[in-house]
Motif scaffolding. Structure first.
Motif, short mmCIF file in Angstrom:
data_model
loop_
_atom_site.label_atom_id
_atom_site.label_comp_id
_atom_site.label_asym_id
_atom_site.label_seq_id
_atom_site.Cartn_x
_atom_site.Cartn_y
_atom_site.Cartn_z
N UNK A 1 -0.46 0.44 -0.45
CA UNK A 1 0.87 -0.12 -0.29
C UNK A 1 1.95 0.72 -1.08
N UNK A 2 1.49 0.89 -2.23
CA UNK A 2 2.46 1.70 -2.99
C UNK A 2 2.71 2.81 -2.53
N UNK B 1 7.44 3.56 -7.05
CA UNK B 1 6.58 2.53 -7.63
C UNK B 1 5.30 3.26 -8.38
N UNK B 2 5.27 2.81 -9.57
CA UNK B 2 3.86 3.35 -10.23
C UNK B 2 3.10 2.11 -10.72
N UNK B 3 1.77 2.12 -10.51
CA UNK B 3 0.76 1.14 -10.57
C UNK B 3 0.32 1.02 -11.98
N UNK B 4 0.29 0.04 -12.86
CA UNK B 4 -0.61 -0.02 -14.12
C UNK B 4 -1.44 -1.36 -13.67
N UNK B 5 -2.92 -1.13 -13.97
CA UNK B 5 -3.92 -2.25 -13.57
C UNK B 5 -4.30 -2.75 -14.99
N UNK B 6 -4.60 -3.95 -15.13
CA UNK B 6 -5.22 -4.62 -16.20
C UNK B 6 -6.34 -5.26 -15.89
N UNK B 7 -7.48 -5.50 -16.90
CA UNK B 7 -8.23 -6.48 -16.67
C UNK B 7 -7.89 -8.05 -16.66
N UNK C 1 15.53 -1.91 -6.14
CA UNK C 1 14.46 -1.27 -5.89
C UNK C 1 12.81 -2.06 -5.67
N UNK C 2 13.23 -3.21 -6.77
CA UNK C 2 11.95 -3.93 -6.72
C UNK C 2 11.88 -4.86 -5.42
N UNK C 3 12.89 -5.43 -5.18
CA UNK C 3 13.03 -6.12 -3.72
C UNK C 3 12.57 -5.30 -2.61
N UNK C 4 13.12 -4.03 -2.49
CA UNK C 4 13.01 -3.13 -1.52
C UNK C 4 11.28 -2.96 -1.43
N UNK C 5 10.76 -3.08 -2.41
CA UNK C 5 9.26 -2.82 -2.36
C UNK C 5 8.53 -4.19 -2.15
N UNK C 6 9.06 -5.32 -2.39
CA UNK C 6 8.54 -6.47 -2.19
C UNK C 6 8.74 -6.82 -0.64
N UNK C 7 9.72 -6.34 -0.14
CA UNK C 7 10.06 -6.76 1.33
C UNK C 7 9.21 -5.76 2.11
N UNK C 8 9.05 -4.39 1.69
CA UNK C 8 8.07 -3.54 2.34
C UNK C 8 6.57 -4.29 2.35
N UNK D 1 -2.50 -7.90 5.73
CA UNK D 1 -3.86 -7.83 5.98
C UNK D 1 -4.80 -6.99 5.28
N UNK D 2 -3.91 -5.72 4.90
CA UNK D 2 -4.72 -4.69 4.00
C UNK D 2 -5.52 -5.33 2.79
N UNK D 3 -4.50 -6.22 2.04
CA UNK D 3 -4.91 -6.83 0.92
C UNK D 3 -5.79 -7.85 1.19
#
Length: 427
Positions: free
Chosen positions: A56-57, A69-75, A322-329, A337-339
């Motif tokens: 999605x990102x 948008x840049x993803x950082x994943x945590x346990x 920008x954050x809201x633009x991503x969240x709306x997208x 569906x993908x997630x």
């Protein structure tokens, strides 16, 4: 219980919440270079769901030139602590995921900003996938899960037990009778496995719906000021006495086998109280013999827990547009569906459900979405929920291990009421 289920349901308490709530954290930078938006997720180690989020990102980044948008994943095990530390140092990302029951606390603490302007986009979502506080939307999720009783046609029919359906779920008396027959059959170590070994968020998620169906609750929901009368009233005492009786009568274990699905598939129990996450392995082994049963009606209608991981925007985000633009997208059906498909969970919208195999009209998993629509109740929408959850978990454990139900519930009410009062009833 599978690792996936723990990931979906687990609420790790934010540091400092054992008695009070998390402290406020406002202001500060949430992104790096101009136009770059940081996104944090708890999905490190979960390749399928993390891959769907990254997809999605990538699609969002490719769709426009204003933001990256840049993803950082945590346990998951360290995620909430990482958020708390970042909030304290005013370094929260712009976009982050939140376990649904924590949303009111994080909003109250100043971690989150309302998702203003997204009301129309979120209208098609299951109510249990929307996080609110003080009548404002702070988060939304791509999916939910649904609790269900699981057995097989062979087991129920051979023991003379009626197969319930959504129109006629089991009553308390029918469940009691079914458990007694399963025990009397001599086929199983225990009649049922209710997953009592998992003492985290599972306890309020799984057992407070039973309490609610009896007529009680974790706290009164008109102002969330007191648990008196709902967590220790006649209905709650009746629930606790019944639940304790299941252990005393040898129908369930006070501490069950840890993998209830394997326990069932290996023939050690005739019935499990699990969820939609168990459908795939049960169907794989049992095929059409598998049964996924609606929640029991203990007198006030069937009820299941609702609310899973959701997405929101930090209050300190320096680029909210920008954050809201991503969240709306991201809220578009194909992304939902993908997630949901990657996580093997219930899609949050009808449009997404039509895309994910098994969740469309007539699909084998449509039943779980119907359960989520018809029976789901979110956990108390109060910043005090983390304290309520841990108190309820300990109290229920004590009851299962033989504590006097009324005394245990009265003690829990005193502790919850004191905590709510100490925090000015979350105002």
């Amino acid at each position: 219980m599978k690792k996936t289920a723990i990931k979906i349901l687990g609420v790790t308490l934010v540091a400092g919440m054992t008695v009070g709530f998390a402290g406020c954290a406002r202001g500060g930078s949430s992104s790096g270079e101009e136009g770059t938006i940081a996104l944090w997720t708890h999905n490190a180690g979960n390749e399928a769901e993390l891959g769907a989020i990254q997809g999605i990102v990538d699609d969002f980044n490719a769709s426009q030139d204003d933001y990256t948008v840049e993803v950082q994943a945590f346990p998951q095990e360290s995620y909430n602590q990482s958020v708390t530390a970042a909030a304290s140092s005013k370094k929260l990302p712009c976009i982050l995921d939140i376990d649904g029951p924590n949303v009111p606390n994080w909003a109250w603490a100043g971690y989150l900003a309302p998702l203003s302007g997204m009301e129309d986009a979120l209208e098609p979502f299951l109510p249990s996938t929307i996080g609110t506080y003080n009548d404002e939307i702070y988060s939304y999720g791509f999916y939910d899960v649904a609790l269900t009783m699981i057995s097989s046609k062979t087991i129920l029919e051979s023991n003379g037990i009626r197969i319930p359906n959504a129109d006629e779920p089991w009553t308390r008396e029918e469940l009691d009778s079914a458990l007694a027959k399963l025990k009397e059959s001599g086929q199983f170590d225990y009649a049922a496995n209710f997953n009592t070994a998992d003492v985290g968020e599972w306890y309020p998620y799984a057992y407070s719906p039973m309490l609610q169906s009896f007529g009680g609750d974790l706290i009164e929901r008109d102002g969330y000021e007191s648990a008196d009368g709902v967590l220790n009233g006649d209905a709650a005492i009746e629930w606790a006495t019944w639940f304790q009786g299941l252990v005393q009568d040898g129908l369930i274990a006070a501490k069950s086998a840890t993998d209830q699905t394997a326990d069932f598939l290996n023939g050690k129990t005739g019935l499990i109280y699990a969820g939609s996450w168990a459908a795939a392995p049960v169907r794989e082994q049992l095929g059409d013999d598998a049964l996924f049963l609606p929640a029991v009606d203990f007198g006030n209608g069937p009820t299941i827990g609702g609310g899973s991981w959701q997405w929101g925007m930090s209050a300190s985000c320096d680029d909210p547009e920008g954050a809201l633009a991503y969240l709306e997208f991201a809220a578009q059906d194909e992304n939902v569906a993908a997630v949901a498909e990657a996580a093997a969970t219930i899609p949050a919208t009808d449009g997404a459900a039509a895309i994910v195999p098994g969740y469309g009209d007539g699909g084998e998993n449509e039943i779980f979405r119907d359960f989520a629509k018809d029976y789901a109740q979110v956990r108390p929408v109060t910043p005090g929920y983390p304290f309520i959850a841990t108190t309820f978990t300990k109290t229920t454990q004590d009851i299962l291990n033989g504590a006097d139900p009324k005394q245990a519930l009265d003690k829990a009410v005193k502790e919850i009421d004191a905590n709510q009062k100490q925090n000015n009833y979350n105002q």
